[in-house]
Scaffold this motif. Structure first.
Motif, PDB file in Angstrom:
ATOM      1  N   GLY A  13       5.088  20.256  20.023  1.00 45.86           N
ATOM      2  CA  GLY A  13       5.661  19.606  18.855  1.00 45.86           C
ATOM      3  C   GLY A  13       5.572  20.510  17.474  1.00 45.86           C
ATOM      4  N   CYS A  14       6.586  20.435  16.729  1.00 47.83           N
ATOM      5  CA  CYS A  14       6.597  21.212  15.233  1.00 47.83           C
ATOM      6  C   CYS A  14       7.808  20.869  14.571  1.00 47.83           C
ATOM      7  CB  CYS A  14       6.600  22.602  15.790  1.00 47.83           C
ATOM      8  SG  CYS A  14       7.919  23.408  15.649  1.00 47.83           S
ATOM      9  N   GLU A  16      11.147  21.337  12.641  1.00 49.51           N
ATOM     10  CA  GLU A  16      12.386  22.026  12.973  1.00 49.51           C
ATOM     11  C   GLU A  16      12.707  22.901  11.902  1.00 49.51           C
ATOM     12  OE1 GLU A  16      13.998  19.754  17.049  1.00 49.51           O
ATOM     13  OE2 GLU A  16      15.374  20.463  15.389  1.00 49.51           O
ATOM     14  N   LEU A 185       7.085  22.526  22.695  1.00 47.02           N
ATOM     15  CA  LEU A 185       7.406  23.257  21.286  1.00 47.02           C
ATOM     16  C   LEU A 185       8.446  24.244  21.579  1.00 47.02           C
ATOM     17  CD1 LEU A 185       6.757  24.200  18.497  1.00 47.02           C
ATOM     18  CD2 LEU A 185       5.138  25.504  19.228  1.00 47.02           C
ATOM     19  N   ARG A 188      11.985  22.719  20.870  1.00 48.17           N
ATOM     20  CA  ARG A 188      12.156  22.721  19.262  1.00 48.17           C
ATOM     21  C   ARG A 188      12.539  24.023  18.976  1.00 48.17           C
ATOM     22  NH1 ARG A 188       8.991  18.410  20.837  1.00 48.17           N
ATOM     23  NH2 ARG A 188       9.193  16.663  19.581  1.00 48.17           N
ATOM     24  N   ARG A 191      16.101  24.963  20.098  1.00 47.26           N
ATOM     25  CA  ARG A 191      17.120  24.268  19.485  1.00 47.26           C
ATOM     26  C   ARG A 191      17.444  24.778  18.239  1.00 47.26           C
ATOM     27  NH1 ARG A 191      16.757  17.895  20.659  1.00 47.26           N
ATOM     28  NH2 ARG A 191      18.174  18.551  22.322  1.00 47.26           N
ATOM     29  N   ALA A 192      16.201  24.907  17.522  1.00 46.26           N
ATOM     30  CA  ALA A 192      16.385  25.310  15.910  1.00 46.26           C
ATOM     31  C   ALA A 192      17.045  26.514  15.879  1.00 46.26           C
ATOM     32  CB  ALA A 192      14.922  25.274  15.604  1.00 46.26           C
ATOM     33  N   ALA A 232      13.651  16.839  24.612  1.00 47.74           N
ATOM     34  CA  ALA A 232      15.021  17.077  23.884  1.00 47.74           C
ATOM     35  C   ALA A 232      15.727  15.930  23.810  1.00 47.74           C
ATOM     36  CB  ALA A 232      15.801  18.134  25.153  1.00 47.74           C
TER      37      ALA A 232
END
Length: 234
Positions: A13-14, A16, A185, A188, A191-192, A232
């Motif tokens: 996790g992080c 975005e 991670l 994310r 996707r970013a 996702a």
């Protein structure tokens, strides 16, 4: 964190970081191995977009890493001795390095898959997996070595063997969890950077890269794909 044929992916996790998507001229590659030229072009496109996102995520999560600790160097290798692999390491200058072999790039079908591999390897470093694995290795060696020595009957050779086995166990203890964290991670980061992480994780549906066996280094591909889809979806 070597990627054996096909792939090893990571995510955790992080927050975005949004980077506007740009067109991918070769989003879908042929089923057969791509030419070296097409593979290299795909790598450069994906690296150019993943790198700034990974660096910003790294700086946000690890302010103690300093400037070099989050200054990624993405490289493509043509060394045949490395096989079909992607891995990350820390260079002598303290910069994190992500290496992607040409032979693995040639079996990636599109830029999303290349981007996901890059994001996965970068995520290992962001999540401090190398440092954590080394600490676990030292702890395992110390514990088993000390126990063997405390028996009073073990030879020096036996103590060294026990310490070596302890190091092995320590390094393997959380390796599967590290892969799940990196995968999360990577979702994310990809996707970013404007990529589709589900599309990027498609190789898990094509290749089996893990196992539920005791001390296996990677979890089964189906388990990883299910978790990637869940992350996702969130």
């Amino acid at each position: 964190m070597m990627w054996r044929f096909a792939i090893v992916l990571l995510l955790a996790g992080c927050g975005e970081v949004v980077v506007g998507p740009s067109p991918d001229p070769q989003r879908d590659a042929p089923e057969v191995a791509r030419s070296a030229r097409a593979a290299e072009a795909s790598f450069r496109r994906a690296a150019g977009r993943i790198e700034p996102v990974a660096e910003q995520v790294c700086r946000t999560r690890n302010p103690d890493f300093g400037v070099r600790g989050c200054d990624y160097r993405f490289q493509m290798s043509t060394d045949p001795r490395l096989g079909q692999n992607a891995f990350q390491t820390i260079g002598e200058d303290g910069r994190p390095q992500v290496v992607f072999t040409l032979s693995l790039l040639q079996v990636m079908r599109n830029d999303d898959e290349v981007a996901f591999v890059l994001a996965h390897e970068a995520a290992h470093q962001v999540r401090r997996h190398v440092l954590r694995a080394s600490a676990q290795q030292r702890l395992g060696a110390t514990l088993l070595g000390t126990l063997a020595a405390a028996s009073g009957t073990a030879s020096d050779e036996s103590v060294r063997a026990a310490a070596g086995f302890g190091a092995f166990l320590g390094r393997r203890a959380y390796s599967k969890q590290f892969e799940f964290e990196a995968d999360a991670l990577a979702v994310r980061i990809a996707r970013a950077a404007g990529y589709d992480p589900i599309r990027g994780a498609a190789p898990f549906a094509r290749f089996e890269t893990g196992s539920n066996a005791f001390l296996a280094t990677h979890p089964p591909s189906a388990d990883r794909l299910a978790r990637i889809e869940a992350v996702a979806g969130r």
